[in-house]
Design an enzyme around this catalytic site. Structure first.
Site, PDB file in Angstrom:
ATOM      1  N   ALA A 152       0.844  -1.194   0.000  1.00 55.69           N
ATOM      2  CA  ALA A 152       0.000   0.000   0.000  1.00 55.69           C
ATOM      3  C   ALA A 152       0.878   1.241   0.000  1.00 55.69           C
ATOM      4  O   ALA A 152       1.807   1.354   0.787  1.00 55.69           O
ATOM      5  CB  ALA A 152      -0.902  -0.004   1.236  1.00 55.69           C
ATOM      6  N   HIS A 153       0.590   2.162  -0.906  1.00 54.96           N
ATOM      7  CA  HIS A 153       1.385   3.391  -0.948  1.00 54.96           C
ATOM      8  C   HIS A 153       0.690   4.420  -1.827  1.00 54.96           C
ATOM      9  O   HIS A 153      -0.233   4.121  -2.558  1.00 54.96           O
ATOM     10  CB  HIS A 153       2.786   3.118  -1.480  1.00 54.96           C
ATOM     11  CG  HIS A 153       2.820   2.629  -2.895  1.00 54.96           C
ATOM     12  ND1 HIS A 153       2.339   1.394  -3.247  1.00 54.96           N
ATOM     13  CD2 HIS A 153       3.259   3.196  -4.030  1.00 54.96           C
ATOM     14  CE1 HIS A 153       2.486   1.226  -4.551  1.00 54.96           C
ATOM     15  NE2 HIS A 153       3.035   2.309  -5.065  1.00 54.96           N
ATOM     16  N   SER A 154       1.188   5.633  -1.745  1.00 60.37           N
ATOM     17  CA  SER A 154       0.748   6.673  -2.660  1.00 60.37           C
ATOM     18  C   SER A 154       2.000   7.398  -3.111  1.00 60.37           C
ATOM     19  O   SER A 154       3.107   6.929  -2.873  1.00 60.37           O
ATOM     20  CB  SER A 154      -0.252   7.598  -1.967  1.00 60.37           C
ATOM     21  OG  SER A 154      -0.732   8.542  -2.906  1.00 60.37           O
TER      22      SER A 154
END
Lengths: 90, 149
Positions: B68-70
């Protein structure tokens, strides 16, 4: 061989993929230069590579680039990465 | 390397054997680990969820594993990771790699700062023995030790 690894943001999944591609290429004695990019800017830079690797979900965003685009389902699976690299090893 | 791993994955970044009702909930746990470690503000958690809403579940990059990341933003205070192991796997909508039991949260200031710790993680996850050990590890310390090998 110049390989571009593409993911959504260019900092996460593509970095993990880069690490594995470099490892597999080294095991195969293949000389590669691996860079990473986000899907948005990849279209512009893809043509400077020999091969683009990305996930199946993001491949549609790369339609129209002039170099081969291959998808990888399991970024941690060295065998899957190896099968793809073997196609372009010559 | 040892100090680097502790810097990027402090005790507060681990949420082991937690429950999540769906993928959004799982990402929220990853965001909680990042926030409590001082890596991000709560806005980043929403950005990670928005990434999947916008681009699909491409963050599920291997069977059972979501990263999960942005993108780097004002919500990222420091580069770091969180490690969420779910007691029950949840579906992210990625046919090849669902369901997910390990969510690694990543907050990056740029694409380089976390390269070393990402290499360690990639190395461990692509090694079946280390991967199995990560699944049964009981503590943050144990998991860091496996990653440092």
């Amino acid at each position: 061989m110049n390989i571009l690894c593409v993911c959504g943001n260019g900092i996460g999944t593509s970095v993990l993929l880069k690490v594995n591609v470099e490892q597999v290429a080294s095991d195969m004695n293949l000389d590669v230069n691996v860079t990473t990019s986000d899907a948005g800017s990849a279209k512009g830079t893809a043509n400077m590579s020999d091969l683009v690797l990305t996930s199946p979900q993001l491949a549609p965003e790369l339609e129209g680039v002039d170099v081969p685009v291959e998808t990888i389902e399991n970024f941690m699976d060295s065998d899957e990465v190896k099968r793809v690299l073997e196609k372009y090893a010559d | 390397m040892a100090t680097k791993i502790e810097e990027f994955l402090p005790d507060s970044a681990f949420l082991i054997d937690r429950q999540a009702k769906d993928w959004r909930d799982a990402i929220r746990l990853a965001g909680k680990g990042l926030e409590e470690s001082g890596f991000t503000t709560s806005a980043y958690t929403d950005e990670m969820i928005a990434t999947v809403e916008k681009m699909g579940p491409y963050i599920v990059i291997a069977p059972g594993l979501a990263l999960a990341h942005s993108r780097p933003s004002e919500a990222v205070l420091h580069t770091g990771l969180s490690w969420v192991r779910l007691s029950q796997a949840v579906a992210f909508g990625n046919k090849a790699n669902d369901p997910v039991s390990l969510v690694i949260g990543l907050a990056g200031r740029d694409e380089n700062e976390h390269l070393q710790v990402m290499s360690a993680i990639a190395k461990a996850l692509s090694n079946p023995k280390a991967n199995a050990a990560l699944k049964s590890a009981a503590s943050a310390e144990e998991i860091r030790a496996i990653l440092s090998e």
